[in-house]
Design a protein around this motif. Structure first.
Motif, PDB file in Angstrom:
ATOM      1  N   VAL A 112      31.548 -69.669   1.100  1.00  0.00           N
ATOM      2  CA  VAL A 112      32.655 -70.165   0.283  1.00  0.00           C
ATOM      3  C   VAL A 112      32.503 -71.677   0.128  1.00  0.00           C
ATOM      4  O   VAL A 112      31.947 -72.347   1.004  1.00  0.00           O
ATOM      5  CB  VAL A 112      34.009 -69.796   0.926  1.00  0.00           C
ATOM      6  CG1 VAL A 112      34.175 -70.460   2.286  1.00  0.00           C
ATOM      7  CG2 VAL A 112      35.169 -70.113   0.014  1.00  0.00           C
ATOM      8  N   GLN A 113      32.974 -72.190  -0.974  1.00  0.00           N
ATOM      9  CA  GLN A 113      32.938 -73.636  -1.185  1.00  0.00           C
ATOM     10  C   GLN A 113      34.062 -74.309  -0.406  1.00  0.00           C
ATOM     11  O   GLN A 113      35.097 -73.691  -0.121  1.00  0.00           O
ATOM     12  CB  GLN A 113      33.078 -73.958  -2.659  1.00  0.00           C
ATOM     13  CG  GLN A 113      31.852 -73.614  -3.490  1.00  0.00           C
ATOM     14  CD  GLN A 113      31.949 -74.113  -4.913  1.00  0.00           C
ATOM     15  OE1 GLN A 113      33.045 -74.253  -5.465  1.00  0.00           O
ATOM     16  NE2 GLN A 113      30.800 -74.382  -5.530  1.00  0.00           N
ATOM     17  N   ALA A 114      33.846 -75.558  -0.095  1.00  0.00           N
ATOM     18  CA  ALA A 114      34.881 -76.332   0.586  1.00  0.00           C
ATOM     19  C   ALA A 114      36.175 -76.294  -0.220  1.00  0.00           C
ATOM     20  O   ALA A 114      36.156 -76.389  -1.452  1.00  0.00           O
ATOM     21  CB  ALA A 114      34.419 -77.774   0.774  1.00  0.00           C
TER      22      ALA A 114
ATOM     23  N   LYS B  17      36.600 -76.223   5.372  1.00  0.00           N
ATOM     24  CA  LYS B  17      35.765 -77.408   5.419  1.00  0.00           C
ATOM     25  C   LYS B  17      34.370 -77.032   5.898  1.00  0.00           C
ATOM     26  O   LYS B  17      34.211 -76.038   6.619  1.00  0.00           O
ATOM     27  CB  LYS B  17      36.366 -78.431   6.383  1.00  0.00           C
ATOM     28  CG  LYS B  17      37.801 -78.816   6.095  1.00  0.00           C
ATOM     29  CD  LYS B  17      38.342 -79.731   7.178  1.00  0.00           C
ATOM     30  CE  LYS B  17      39.787 -80.104   6.916  1.00  0.00           C
ATOM     31  NZ  LYS B  17      40.325 -81.000   7.982  1.00  0.00           N
ATOM     32  N   PRO B  18      33.360 -77.812   5.551  1.00  0.00           N
ATOM     33  CA  PRO B  18      32.004 -77.499   6.034  1.00  0.00           C
ATOM     34  C   PRO B  18      31.940 -77.382   7.564  1.00  0.00           C
ATOM     35  O   PRO B  18      31.158 -76.566   8.084  1.00  0.00           O
ATOM     36  CB  PRO B  18      31.183 -78.684   5.533  1.00  0.00           C
ATOM     37  CG  PRO B  18      31.881 -79.111   4.278  1.00  0.00           C
ATOM     38  CD  PRO B  18      33.345 -78.914   4.580  1.00  0.00           C
TER      39      PRO B  18
ATOM     40  N   GLN C  47      29.706 -64.095  10.014  1.00  0.00           N
ATOM     41  CA  GLN C  47      29.299 -65.446   9.635  1.00  0.00           C
ATOM     42  C   GLN C  47      30.207 -66.001   8.543  1.00  0.00           C
ATOM     43  O   GLN C  47      30.456 -65.339   7.528  1.00  0.00           O
ATOM     44  CB  GLN C  47      27.848 -65.444   9.132  1.00  0.00           C
ATOM     45  CG  GLN C  47      27.350 -66.781   8.625  1.00  0.00           C
ATOM     46  CD  GLN C  47      27.165 -67.796   9.735  1.00  0.00           C
ATOM     47  OE1 GLN C  47      26.581 -67.479  10.778  1.00  0.00           O
ATOM     48  NE2 GLN C  47      27.645 -69.022   9.534  1.00  0.00           N
ATOM     49  N   VAL C  48      30.672 -67.204   8.761  1.00  0.00           N
ATOM     50  CA  VAL C  48      31.417 -67.956   7.751  1.00  0.00           C
ATOM     51  C   VAL C  48      30.636 -69.229   7.451  1.00  0.00           C
ATOM     52  O   VAL C  48      30.338 -70.009   8.357  1.00  0.00           O
ATOM     53  CB  VAL C  48      32.830 -68.302   8.234  1.00  0.00           C
ATOM     54  CG1 VAL C  48      33.515 -69.254   7.251  1.00  0.00           C
ATOM     55  CG2 VAL C  48      33.652 -67.035   8.411  1.00  0.00           C
ATOM     56  N   THR C  49      30.287 -69.415   6.190  1.00  0.00           N
ATOM     57  CA  THR C  49      29.555 -70.606   5.764  1.00  0.00           C
ATOM     58  C   THR C  49      30.345 -71.306   4.680  1.00  0.00           C
ATOM     59  O   THR C  49      30.676 -70.698   3.659  1.00  0.00           O
ATOM     60  CB  THR C  49      28.153 -70.248   5.255  1.00  0.00           C
ATOM     61  OG1 THR C  49      27.440 -69.544   6.287  1.00  0.00           O
ATOM     62  CG2 THR C  49      27.381 -71.510   4.888  1.00  0.00           C
ATOM     63  N   VAL C  50      30.646 -72.570   4.906  1.00  0.00           N
ATOM     64  CA  VAL C  50      31.410 -73.363   3.943  1.00  0.00           C
ATOM     65  C   VAL C  50      30.487 -74.439   3.386  1.00  0.00           C
ATOM     66  O   VAL C  50      29.999 -75.293   4.126  1.00  0.00           O
ATOM     67  CB  VAL C  50      32.644 -73.997   4.588  1.00  0.00           C
ATOM     68  CG1 VAL C  50      33.476 -74.735   3.537  1.00  0.00           C
ATOM     69  CG2 VAL C  50      33.491 -72.939   5.285  1.00  0.00           C
TER      70      VAL C  50
END
Length: 125
Positions: A12-14, A87-88, A120-123
């Motif tokens: 997901v984007q910040a 947030k990242p 996994q969550v990636t920002v």
């Protein structure tokens, strides 16, 4: 035994949002408090949020207060972590965990008896 399975992670984007789910099976889910933890590469597993078995008590680490919401539905044997304004630095593998009762050490991973496999969550920035 309590089996926990997380889902809902992704990229997901910040500023975006994700909703993580934790599906429980085995012993009566309503008898257990639930915690959410996360672990980034090279880092220790850290506390994110916890909720009592009734849902009446919720706890958050300072960095997610006002952005994340923990909840549960005992009738559905499911808990959730709603994450907003991501947030990242929120990037990590997120785990749900269960324990019979929340103690004053609810933010300590060693207090929990049962764990899911993580999602996994990636920002991205």
């Amino acid at each position: 035994q309590v089996q926990l399975v997380e889902s809902g992670g992704g990229l997901v984007q910040a500023g975006g949002s994700l909703r993580l789910s934790c599906a429980a099976s085995g012993r009566t889910f309503s008898n257990y408090a639930m915690g959410w933890f996360r672990q980034a590469p090279g880092e220790e597993r850290e506390f994110v949020a916890a909720i009592s078995w009734t849902g009446g008590g919720t706890y958050y680490t300072d960095s997610v207060k006002g952005r994340f919401t923990v909840s549960r539905d005992n009738a559905k044997n499911t808990g959730w972590l709603q994450m907003s304004a991501l947030k990242p630095e929120d990037t990590a593998v997120y785990y749900c965990a269960a324990v019979r009762y929340l103690s004053s050490r609810y933010n300590n991973p060693s207090e929990y008896n049962y764990w899911g496999q993580g999602t996994q969550v990636t920002v991205s920035s």
